[in-house]
Enzyme design. Structure first.
Site, PDB file in Angstrom:
ATOM      1  N   SER A 125      -8.463 -63.263   8.973  1.00 15.02           N
ATOM      2  CA  SER A 125      -8.329 -62.055   8.148  1.00 15.02           C
ATOM      3  C   SER A 125      -9.682 -61.380   7.890  1.00 15.02           C
ATOM      4  O   SER A 125     -10.732 -62.019   7.969  1.00 15.02           O
ATOM      5  CB  SER A 125      -7.682 -62.429   6.814  1.00 15.02           C
ATOM      6  OG  SER A 125      -7.198 -61.277   6.183  1.00 15.02           O
TER       7      SER A 125
ATOM      8  N   GLN B 106      -9.980 -61.444   0.463  1.00 12.43           N
ATOM      9  CA  GLN B 106      -9.884 -61.828   1.869  1.00 12.43           C
ATOM     10  C   GLN B 106     -10.687 -63.075   2.173  1.00 12.43           C
ATOM     11  O   GLN B 106     -10.276 -63.928   2.962  1.00 12.43           O
ATOM     12  CB  GLN B 106     -10.322 -60.683   2.789  1.00 12.43           C
ATOM     13  CG  GLN B 106      -9.373 -59.512   2.778  1.00 12.43           C
ATOM     14  CD  GLN B 106      -7.923 -59.943   2.921  1.00 12.43           C
ATOM     15  OE1 GLN B 106      -7.511 -60.441   3.953  1.00 12.43           O
ATOM     16  NE2 GLN B 106      -7.142 -59.794   1.846  1.00 12.43           N
TER      17      GLN B 106
ATOM     18  N   GLU C 260      -9.314 -55.286  10.003  1.00 11.42           N
ATOM     19  CA  GLU C 260      -7.888 -55.411   9.688  1.00 11.42           C
ATOM     20  C   GLU C 260      -7.540 -54.569   8.445  1.00 11.42           C
ATOM     21  O   GLU C 260      -6.624 -53.762   8.472  1.00 11.42           O
ATOM     22  CB  GLU C 260      -7.578 -56.893   9.426  1.00 11.42           C
ATOM     23  CG  GLU C 260      -6.128 -57.181   9.142  1.00 11.42           C
ATOM     24  CD  GLU C 260      -5.918 -58.618   8.665  1.00 11.42           C
ATOM     25  OE1 GLU C 260      -6.910 -59.295   8.313  1.00 11.42           O
ATOM     26  OE2 GLU C 260      -4.750 -59.056   8.622  1.00 11.42           O
TER      27      GLU C 260
ATOM     28  N   ASP D 242      -0.619 -56.500   0.668  1.00 16.32           N
ATOM     29  CA  ASP D 242      -0.156 -57.807   1.147  1.00 16.32           C
ATOM     30  C   ASP D 242       1.265 -58.114   0.679  1.00 16.32           C
ATOM     31  O   ASP D 242       2.028 -58.766   1.381  1.00 16.32           O
ATOM     32  CB  ASP D 242      -1.061 -58.918   0.610  1.00 16.32           C
ATOM     33  CG  ASP D 242      -2.336 -59.032   1.400  1.00 16.32           C
ATOM     34  OD1 ASP D 242      -2.396 -58.434   2.491  1.00 16.32           O
ATOM     35  OD2 ASP D 242      -3.266 -59.709   0.930  1.00 16.32           O
TER      36      ASP D 242
ATOM     37  N   GLU E  68       2.906 -40.810  51.123  1.00 17.93           N
ATOM     38  CA  GLU E  68       2.639 -42.203  50.733  1.00 17.93           C
ATOM     39  C   GLU E  68       3.222 -43.181  51.753  1.00 17.93           C
ATOM     40  O   GLU E  68       3.310 -44.378  51.480  1.00 17.93           O
ATOM     41  CB  GLU E  68       3.199 -42.459  49.321  1.00 17.93           C
ATOM     42  CG  GLU E  68       2.463 -41.642  48.249  1.00 17.93           C
ATOM     43  CD  GLU E  68       2.804 -42.042  46.815  1.00 17.93           C
ATOM     44  OE1 GLU E  68       3.772 -42.790  46.610  1.00 17.93           O
ATOM     45  OE2 GLU E  68       2.071 -41.593  45.904  1.00 17.93           O
TER      46      GLU E  68
ATOM     47  N   HIS F 244      12.012 -43.898  50.999  1.00 14.93           N
ATOM     48  CA  HIS F 244      12.071 -43.027  49.822  1.00 14.93           C
ATOM     49  C   HIS F 244      12.457 -41.603  50.258  1.00 14.93           C
ATOM     50  O   HIS F 244      13.348 -40.980  49.676  1.00 14.93           O
ATOM     51  CB  HIS F 244      10.711 -42.992  49.098  1.00 14.93           C
ATOM     52  CG  HIS F 244      10.432 -44.191  48.242  1.00 14.93           C
ATOM     53  ND1 HIS F 244      10.324 -45.462  48.750  1.00 14.93           N
ATOM     54  CD2 HIS F 244      10.243 -44.314  46.899  1.00 14.93           C
ATOM     55  CE1 HIS F 244      10.068 -46.305  47.758  1.00 14.93           C
ATOM     56  NE2 HIS F 244      10.015 -45.630  46.616  1.00 14.93           N
TER      57      HIS F 244
END
Lengths: 431, 431
Positions: free
Chosen positions: A237, A259, A327, A361, A415, A420
């Site tokens: 934290s 913290q 954080e 929190d 390509e 395709h």
């Protein structure tokens, strides 16, 4: 706590120190974790029960690994009724906030007959890891389960390590039941992550695994990423406070400590334009620390990862905050909202002197599972987004395809993908 | 291509076979990849240049690893002008679609003085991996770069392996320049991923790495996940077609082949309620295959991962499609939109007989970088979401905090986090 003037070198060293805490760097554990995962993948329940005996000291089998309704009922008798009321109030706030994160499918049409869109579908199942032992956090249960519930996930499977007695922390059980976890299993560590990723006879395989855990859990989540989705790799934290001379040093000190008490790797950093504030905060921290119950942890984390930095301007403070990508970020300045506009990188931003980090929190509503360790540069708080996924929708009429066919064929041929090109051409061949 | 009646066993075996293709299972490569990453992390440019010599046969140094404007200008002279026009048309469609994915920050207030919200911020930088060599796909460049551009990423860094002559495919360069890549480096493989994750003297570190690549690239992305973000771990391409007796067998066959030609691990599956259609598709596939340029690849991939399954109902077909969670899903039935509502798991859903899969690869607008290998159960198409991240915003007035303080303090104490409780209490202590 050290007071340092901001210099490029000081910030670089600090950043370096912080990043070293990343679970990613604990490469010494990776092989051990992989061995646990392989064992569970191969031997399933048998491996789970052996490891639960070895690591948690609990005797479990197919009959008692899943938490029963009777155990949940018992947990309610062990948790303070007034705490259950608080949990319910917090849940309402968390649900209201997360409901605003709902995403909706959309589509657009053009009159030549095209429909393009995006379908949003909840994941079918999710696993929630909840740490056990000393650090049982009912609040984390709420923060993990509620967004999944709001997203519409059908099956929420919780795992948490049992005590030696084979029981799970009652606060955890009550929170899980209140939030709406569908199944709860008594298993923890890397073995629990492996069980959720691959399934065993007792524990169902899920689509995504969320929730913080220790280093084994973090590395196990990384190892199973791709087989399932994960939320992130959680690190220790962090809080960073940007403050000017108007800040109350006692509040700032108390918030930094909130913290620092989490664990010895937690980081608490004040960046201030006021040397006077810096000195006062330093003093308040010393005083508070003496009387706090987690004094030993606090002293250790402040020694290693606690810093007071003196910046020459708020802009310089913002620059440091963006580089650290904390954080939690608190802004306690004359004009905190304006400062907020300059913040690029932070998990959660707390604005003004009354918006103390612990408010987030437990209670305010936003999620407390946040990107740590600099990852706020690219990761987001846990949210409803984590529990949905999208599918593109494409419809073309014959008319619409006819108008585009030559372009598509040319692109495909460029390509060298002739099959395709053929899949377009065949729709317009002469019959 | 085998025709099989759907049984639980047949589907389980098929699923098992498909999942074995996951890059995650190539554990034999993981150590090699980690060694490459460690080497680049430690020796930077020096390691990059050595590996580019060894793996790509090209002599590069700090002066020529970055693609110059002159090289881009030269590329324009080597690419067909009409293809450049097609690229620009495709770009417009891709941009229009992705602009609809933009997410906006929001906040909500309550009259007692709370503001809760979510801030959306683009990533500052992103790395885009583009495969080189034989398979140079300008379309993939567009699909990777445009969403990042729409999100507002400031610095888009592209990497792609050079040929022996130290040059990059001109189609790749033109597409990159058109889409707005800011810097292009001639480096590929796991070493390119390591360079983007940790930075070297020549190649800048980025926040996120996107784009498909070979097994080395896939495993390198997983290894650096957490240090940076990644989009996903890309596996081989897949198509699944749900069709009833109204489907045109020639179209269905051509569309199945368009994925089978990608590589030998690609998978093409038809699930149909009509035995008659099954037989006709089988015949058409045989005929087409003889005349297609990538015949050898097609035969191999169809042999290993091509299936025609006879389902007893459309609902059963949907169930199989949801279990396989195919990258591309086509629905060619009487009422395809209704069938679509039942699809939970697919990267992109193509509806009706004119919505051929290659339309989505090149032109329609939705992204062609899609979840593969069953990961559509929990991953989404590459999108603007990949290039933004969020921060929670929390503001409480003194009045609002006063009303909640006792609840928060009780919750914090229940989790034995006394410094958390103190950070609220200190704001209401007697002076």
């Amino acid at each position: 706590m050290k007071i340092t003037k901001v210099t490029e070198d000081a910030v670089a060293t600090l950043l370096d120190d912080l990043l070293k805490r990343s679970p990613n760097n604990y490469t010494g554990y990776a092989d051990k974790v992989q061995a646990i995962i392989d064992d569970v993948r191969e031997r399933g329940d048998e491996a789970l029960f052996e490891m639960t005996k070895r690591f948690d000291g609990a005797d479990l089998n197919a009959d008692n690994i899943r938490v029963t309704q009777a155990e949940i009922d018992e947990a309610y008798t062990l948790v303070d009724a007034s705490l259950i009321e608080v949990i319910r109030k917090a849940m309402t706030n968390i649900r209201v906030y997360h409901e605003k994160q709902r995403q909706y499918g959309w589509f657009d049409t053009t009159p030549d007959g095209t429909i393009l869109g995006q379908k949003v579908t909840p994941l079918q199942s999710t696993g929630v890891y909840v740490p056990g032992g000393k650090a049982a956090y009912p609040s984390s249960v709420l923060m993990n389960v509620i967004p999944a519930k709001v997203a519409g996930v059908e099956k929420i499977v919780m795992v948490t390590p049992p005590g030696k007695d084979g029981k799970v922390n009652p606060g955890t059980l009550v929170a899980a039941n209140e939030a709406g976890a569908d199944e709860i299993y008594k298993v923890g560590g890397a073995q629990a992550i492996a069980a959720l990723a691959f399934g065993t006879a007792s524990v169902p395989k899920v689509d995504k695994i969320v929730g913080p855990g220790n280093i084994y859990v973090a590395l196990a989540k990384k190892a199973v990423y791709g087989y399932v989705s994960i939320d992130s790799i959680a690190g220790p934290s962090e809080i960073l406070v940007i403050a000017d001379e108007t800040a109350n040093p006692r509040y700032v000190a108390a918030d930094l400590l909130s913290q620092a008490e989490h664990d010895e790797l937690a980081s608490a950093i004040l960046v201030t334009t006021s040397e006077k504030l810096a000195g006062k905060v330093q003093k308040e921290i010393e005083d508070f620390t003496q009387v706090l119950s987690r004094k030993a942890i606090i002293e250790k984390s402040l020694e290693n990862y606690g810093h007071i930095l003196i910046a020459s301007s708020i802009d310089e403070a913002v620059e440091i905050a963006n580089a650290i990508a904390s954080e939690h970020l608190e802004i306690v300045t004359t004009n905190p909202f304006e400062v907020m506009t300059k913040i690029r990188n932070a998990g959660a931003i707390f604005i003004g002197e009354n918006s103390s980090e612990p408010l987030g929190d437990y209670f305010a509503g936003p999620n407390h599972i946040l990107p740590t360790n600099g990852t706020a540069k690219f990761f987001s708080p846990l949210s409803v987004d984590d529990f949905v996924k999208k599918s593109s929708i494409i419809y073309y009429s014959r008319e619409a395809l006819a108008a585009k066919k030559d372009d598509i064929i040319q692109f495909a041929k460029a390509e060298s993908l002739t099959a395709h090109a053929n899949s377009i051409a065949v729709r317009f061949e002469d019959k």
